[in-house]
Design an enzyme around this catalytic site. Structure first.
Site, PDB file in Angstrom:
ATOM      1  N   ASP A   1       0.809  -1.218   0.000  1.00 15.45           N
ATOM      2  CA  ASP A   1       0.000   0.000   0.000  1.00 15.45           C
ATOM      3  C   ASP A   1       0.845   1.272   0.000  1.00 15.45           C
ATOM      4  O   ASP A   1       2.068   1.237   0.205  1.00 15.45           O
ATOM      5  CB  ASP A   1      -0.964   0.001   1.203  1.00 15.45           C
ATOM      6  CG  ASP A   1      -0.319  -0.528   2.489  1.00 15.45           C
ATOM      7  OD1 ASP A   1       0.923  -0.493   2.593  1.00 15.45           O
ATOM      8  OD2 ASP A   1      -1.049  -0.986   3.359  1.00 15.45           O
TER       9      ASP A   1
ATOM     10  N   ASN B   1      -7.654  -2.670  14.380  1.00 14.04           N
ATOM     11  CA  ASN B   1      -9.036  -2.930  13.947  1.00 14.04           C
ATOM     12  C   ASN B   1      -9.128  -4.138  13.015  1.00 14.04           C
ATOM     13  O   ASN B   1     -10.169  -4.385  12.424  1.00 14.04           O
ATOM     14  CB  ASN B   1      -9.622  -1.684  13.268  1.00 14.04           C
ATOM     15  CG  ASN B   1      -8.918  -1.323  11.962  1.00 14.04           C
ATOM     16  OD1 ASN B   1      -7.984  -2.017  11.536  1.00 14.04           O
ATOM     17  ND2 ASN B   1      -9.357  -0.259  11.319  1.00 14.04           N
TER      18      ASN B   1
ATOM     19  N   HIS C   1      -7.377  -4.627  10.186  1.00 16.04           N
ATOM     20  CA  HIS C   1      -7.106  -4.430   8.756  1.00 16.04           C
ATOM     21  C   HIS C   1      -5.821  -5.139   8.328  1.00 16.04           C
ATOM     22  O   HIS C   1      -4.897  -5.332   9.121  1.00 16.04           O
ATOM     23  CB  HIS C   1      -7.123  -2.939   8.356  1.00 16.04           C
ATOM     24  CG  HIS C   1      -5.956  -2.124   8.798  1.00 16.04           C
ATOM     25  ND1 HIS C   1      -6.058  -0.783   9.091  1.00 16.04           N
ATOM     26  CD2 HIS C   1      -4.638  -2.423   8.997  1.00 16.04           C
ATOM     27  CE1 HIS C   1      -4.862  -0.328   9.434  1.00 16.04           C
ATOM     28  NE2 HIS C   1      -3.997  -1.296   9.380  1.00 16.04           N
TER      29      HIS C   1
ATOM     30  N   GLU D   1      -9.839  -2.022   5.169  1.00 15.58           N
ATOM     31  CA  GLU D   1     -10.424  -1.643   6.444  1.00 15.58           C
ATOM     32  C   GLU D   1     -11.713  -2.430   6.712  1.00 15.58           C
ATOM     33  O   GLU D   1     -12.369  -2.902   5.767  1.00 15.58           O
ATOM     34  CB  GLU D   1     -10.768  -0.143   6.418  1.00 15.58           C
ATOM     35  CG  GLU D   1      -9.551   0.776   6.265  1.00 15.58           C
ATOM     36  CD  GLU D   1      -8.810   1.025   7.582  1.00 15.58           C
ATOM     37  OE1 GLU D   1      -8.634   0.076   8.374  1.00 15.58           O
ATOM     38  OE2 GLU D   1      -8.391   2.171   7.801  1.00 15.58           O
TER      39      GLU D   1
HETATM   40  C1  F6R Z   1       1.177  -1.203   6.061  1.00 13.19           C
HETATM   41  C2  F6R Z   1       0.094  -2.139   6.276  1.00 13.19           C
HETATM   42  C3  F6R Z   1      -0.753  -2.036   7.496  1.00 13.19           C
HETATM   43  C4  F6R Z   1       0.063  -2.214   8.778  1.00 13.19           C
HETATM   44  C5  F6R Z   1      -0.830  -2.101  10.001  1.00 13.19           C
HETATM   45  C6  F6R Z   1      -0.057  -2.253  11.289  1.00 13.19           C
HETATM   46  O1  F6R Z   1       1.843  -1.506   4.861  1.00 13.19           O
HETATM   47  O2  F6R Z   1      -0.121  -2.985   5.478  1.00 13.19           O
HETATM   48  O3  F6R Z   1      -1.761  -3.012   7.441  1.00 13.19           O
HETATM   49  O4  F6R Z   1       0.654  -3.482   8.737  1.00 13.19           O
HETATM   50  O5  F6R Z   1      -1.460  -0.853   9.991  1.00 13.19           O
HETATM   51  O6  F6R Z   1       0.831  -1.199  11.415  1.00 13.19           O
HETATM   52  P1  F6R Z   1       1.903  -1.153  12.609  1.00 13.19           P
HETATM   53  O7  F6R Z   1       2.845  -2.252  12.334  1.00 13.19           O
HETATM   54  O8  F6R Z   1       2.533   0.201  12.488  1.00 13.19           O
HETATM   55  O9  F6R Z   1       1.128  -1.355  13.859  1.00 13.19           O
END
Ligand code: F6R
Length: 244
Positions: A67, A136, A138, A143
């Site tokens: 992403d 959450n 995701h 989401e």
């Molecule tokens: C980012 C991604 C997101 C993160 C998630 C957790 O490329 O794919 O799904 O893996 O938001 O983020 P952290 O590791 O910062 O808690």
């Protein structure tokens, strides 16, 4: 779903990096799906250590990131392009032409999304996908919603995600409200998936990801129907997990 529980974040990072190194040894042209965020930072540091020690060779590897924020230029310090350069790409022998990250700045984002999916297909699909998980539930920026999108698409980030990611920006107002993300299709088509989670803030998401119910309100729960998923979680993140 295989669940590996580690005592520490360092152990989690080494385990994840070791699985990637093994997979690259097995398949030198691995198509590797990558995530950003705090969780994989330690894993990238270990991969760089392995590379410096001569234990891993990225020369044939092709990468696809999950992403990118809409509107952040690749040179923006909070863009995922920048993150990847800082944590991995600037330090290992990945060929620049083998590195793929969706653009959040393309004039026509819809075409950019189609082109990204086509490129993944042309590469033969993802061999090993690394995922983090939002509090959450995701994965990528898929989401919680009433439905999940299969293909790469633009998404409005939830207030929860904007709040969680505001720690990387000077003020919450600076956090982009939209992102481009791989859909669950490319993720679920990956031959193997590793999902990393660290800290008590992820414990409920891990519980919901492992409890035997698939729901779009916890996007990661769909991983329960994938045939080769390894969850690597530290003790805090594993505290509420369900044993499948
Ligand atoms: C980012 C991604 C997101 C993160 C998630 C957790 O490329 O794919 O799904 O893996 O938001 O983020 P952290 O590791 O910062 O808690």
């Amino acid at each position: 779903m295989k669940i590996i529980v580690t005592e520490t974040y360092r152990e989690l990072s080494i385990k994840a990096a070791s699985l990637i190194a093994e997979e690259i040894k097995r398949c030198k042209n691995l198509v590797l799906g990558l995530a950003t965020g705090s969780t994989p930072e330690g894993m990238y540091a270990e991969l760089v250590n392995f590379y410096r020690a001569g234990n891993i060779n990225f020369s044939g590897v092709v990468t696809f990131n999950l992403d990118e924020y809409v509107s952040l230029e690749p040179g923006h310090p909070q863009s995922y392009h920048y993150f990847m350069r800082r944590h991995l790409f600037d330090h290992v022998n990945l060929a620049p032409e083998n590195v793929n990250i969706p653009s959040g700045c393309a004039a026509d984002l819809e075409s950019e999304c189609h082109a990204y999916d086509a490129k993944i297909e042309q590469a033969g699909g993802i061999g090993l996908q690394v995922l983090g998980i939002g509090a959450n539930g995701h994965i990528g920026f898929n989401e919680p919603d009433s439905s999940l999108k299969v293909h790469t698409h633009c998404v409005n980030l939830t207030e929860e995600t904007v709040a969680a990611n505001s720690r990387f920006f000077e003020t919450p107002d600076q956090v982009p409200r939209r992102a481009v993300t791989m859909g669950v299709g490319s993720i679920m088509k990956a031959a193997k998936i590793i999902l990393l989670a660290s800290g008590s803030g992820k414990a409920d998401a891990i519980r919901q990801t492992t409890k035997g119910v698939v729901t779009t309100s916890v996007p990661a729960s769909i991983l329960q129907v994938h045939r080769d998923v390894t969850l690597i979680v530290d003790r805090e993140a594993a505290a509420q997990r369900c044993l499948l």
